[in-house]
Scaffold this motif. Sequence first.
Motif, PDB file in Angstrom:
ATOM      1  N   ILE A 102       0.850  -1.191   0.000  1.00 35.91           N
ATOM      2  CA  ILE A 102       0.000   0.000   0.000  1.00 35.91           C
ATOM      3  C   ILE A 102       0.888   1.243   0.000  1.00 35.91           C
ATOM      4  O   ILE A 102       1.718   1.431   0.892  1.00 35.91           O
ATOM      5  CB  ILE A 102      -0.928   0.046   1.230  1.00 35.91           C
ATOM      6  N   LEU A 103       0.714   2.073  -1.006  1.00 35.63           N
ATOM      7  CA  LEU A 103       1.471   3.322  -1.083  1.00 35.63           C
ATOM      8  C   LEU A 103       0.589   4.458  -0.580  1.00 35.63           C
ATOM      9  O   LEU A 103      -0.386   4.829  -1.219  1.00 35.63           O
ATOM     10  CB  LEU A 103       1.902   3.590  -2.525  1.00 35.63           C
ATOM     11  N   ASN A 104       0.895   4.983   0.581  1.00 32.72           N
ATOM     12  CA  ASN A 104       0.192   6.141   1.120  1.00 32.72           C
ATOM     13  C   ASN A 104       1.029   7.376   0.824  1.00 32.72           C
ATOM     14  O   ASN A 104       2.196   7.463   1.244  1.00 32.72           O
ATOM     15  CB  ASN A 104      -0.003   5.998   2.634  1.00 32.72           C
ATOM     16  N   GLY A 105       0.457   8.320   0.104  1.00 28.74           N
ATOM     17  CA  GLY A 105       1.234   9.500  -0.264  1.00 28.74           C
ATOM     18  C   GLY A 105       0.350  10.631  -0.732  1.00 28.74           C
ATOM     19  O   GLY A 105      -0.787  10.793  -0.277  1.00 28.74           O
ATOM     20  N   SER A 106       0.874  11.402  -1.645  1.00 28.73           N
ATOM     21  CA  SER A 106       0.157  12.562  -2.178  1.00 28.73           C
ATOM     22  C   SER A 106       0.448  12.661  -3.670  1.00 28.73           C
ATOM     23  O   SER A 106       1.346  11.998  -4.196  1.00 28.73           O
ATOM     24  CB  SER A 106       0.612  13.842  -1.470  1.00 28.73           C
ATOM     25  N   VAL A 107      -0.315  13.515  -4.352  1.00 29.23           N
ATOM     26  CA  VAL A 107      -0.100  13.702  -5.784  1.00 29.23           C
ATOM     27  C   VAL A 107       1.270  14.329  -6.029  1.00 29.23           C
ATOM     28  O   VAL A 107       1.973  13.964  -6.967  1.00 29.23           O
ATOM     29  CB  VAL A 107      -1.210  14.585  -6.384  1.00 29.23           C
ATOM     30  N   SER A 108       1.664  15.260  -5.174  1.00 31.73           N
ATOM     31  CA  SER A 108       2.968  15.902  -5.351  1.00 31.73           C
ATOM     32  C   SER A 108       4.106  14.891  -5.211  1.00 31.73           C
ATOM     33  O   SER A 108       5.144  15.013  -5.868  1.00 31.73           O
ATOM     34  CB  SER A 108       3.149  17.040  -4.346  1.00 31.73           C
ATOM     35  N   ARG A 109       3.923  13.857  -4.366  1.00 35.01           N
ATOM     36  CA  ARG A 109       4.953  12.821  -4.246  1.00 35.01           C
ATOM     37  C   ARG A 109       5.026  11.978  -5.516  1.00 35.01           C
ATOM     38  O   ARG A 109       6.111  11.546  -5.917  1.00 35.01           O
ATOM     39  CB  ARG A 109       4.681  11.942  -3.038  1.00 35.01           C
ATOM     40  N   LEU A 110       3.880  11.729  -6.130  1.00 33.76           N
ATOM     41  CA  LEU A 110       3.891  11.020  -7.416  1.00 33.76           C
ATOM     42  C   LEU A 110       4.689  11.817  -8.442  1.00 33.76           C
ATOM     43  O   LEU A 110       5.478  11.264  -9.215  1.00 33.76           O
ATOM     44  CB  LEU A 110       2.466  10.812  -7.926  1.00 33.76           C
ATOM     45  N   GLU A 111       4.471  13.124  -8.452  1.00 31.15           N
ATOM     46  CA  GLU A 111       5.199  13.984  -9.384  1.00 31.15           C
ATOM     47  C   GLU A 111       6.699  13.969  -9.077  1.00 31.15           C
ATOM     48  O   GLU A 111       7.529  13.995  -9.996  1.00 31.15           O
ATOM     49  CB  GLU A 111       4.656  15.411  -9.308  1.00 31.15           C
ATOM     50  N   SER A 112       7.052  13.916  -7.792  1.00 28.08           N
ATOM     51  CA  SER A 112       8.466  13.835  -7.413  1.00 28.08           C
ATOM     52  C   SER A 112       9.091  12.545  -7.920  1.00 28.08           C
ATOM     53  O   SER A 112      10.228  12.526  -8.400  1.00 28.08           O
ATOM     54  CB  SER A 112       8.616  13.921  -5.887  1.00 28.08           C
TER      55      SER A 112
END
Length: 444
Positions: A90-100
Amino acid sequence: AGVLEQHHVAVLHRGDGGLRVLADDGVVVREDDLLAEVLGQALRHGREGELRLRAVLGLAEVAAKDDLAKRENTNMSLSEASLKKLYDGILNGSVSRLESYAECPFAYFLEYGLRVREREVYKFDSLRLGNLFHSVLERFSNELAREKRDWKEMTEIETSKRVDSCVDGIIPDAFNEIAAADPRFVYTVKRVKNTMTRSINALCSHVRTGLFRPSGFEVEFGAGKTLPPIVFEFDDNKRIVLNGKIDRVDILKNEDKSFVKIIDYKSGNREFSKEELYYGLQLQLILYMDTYLKSARAVNAEKLLPGGMFYFKVSDPMVENNSADVDIEKLVLEQYDMNGLVLDDAEVLDAIGETVMETKSKRKTQTIAKGGYVKLGEFEELCKKAEEIAVLLGKDMLGGNIDINPSKCKNCTGCDYCGYGSICRFDAKENADYRTKFIDDKKE
């Protein structure tokens, strides 16, 4: 002297051959008794020390090819044991982390996997400044909402007083007493107040000239928040769960339908680019709009449609003028024109006012070049593509890919503002192996 005293260590990892250290001079040193020495030196080497320490403890069991010592790009992946510790499916994160991650998988791993950090210095860097801008806007917006005040009623004098109060209330919690006593810090705070006053005055002007009305500020999505999290599920019961916060949501209500406008505050220059979307570098606005519409439609019977999504730059612009007949305030306000995508619909364009563009002037074509007018079907297609790219990124991350493979879009690369160059050793002059876009845009 120990082995680590003889070489400046760049990367430490574990492979089938045991503990391995890659020195700055390209020498690969192997010594199983290095553990105690590494642990001791880790405390004295800041960012790199933390990398070594965490690697030794087993969080970064990186399988690297032998050509790493030759300073070439390396295909790298995490072991199953490390993946379980980091994600467990399970990847818990944010959209900005996906962009990173899209900018560079290896840099993402260092920052969010190993949590490598620079030594913290109390200064107004871009990140701290951006956070302060967001905090002031949030407090200002909440005060108006609590008092049931309308943005279009705000005068410049009242705005200035409220901004001063907001900044003064935030600074003590954001910075320590030592930093606050620095004369340069005091000057910078004054500049922040001026910047926020002019930016908020521009936002108030946007509301006065249009028909969209602010509806929500700092709208959070995630477990237990105003909106549910963004969830993408795929193979083997793996999924990514994204949380975040929409800076501002405006609504235009008509008899049979309503239009939604999303605004994202930025402290730096940011222009919407479909090409960057295909690279995974600009997913935020699209996914935020998609999430808000889906969530609102689930609990609201009225017809909701996307009206527009924009970046607003918080700034204190300077303008040049050599004529006494020119309205300086108008020139300044034009610097605050927002950038993004707007629905190509007569109702929306009439209601948008001068918030984004002057629709009857030549500025319309300039705005199209920066962002664009899109039909409803194009909006929906962009949402599908953003979701597709988010899933591809999520699969890559949960699959353990931490390649040293920065992106390159136009003249910008994932290395431009990266602080990990001394670790990855990627040399743009010798390597042209940048990552390209995730999906084809020929249909566009």
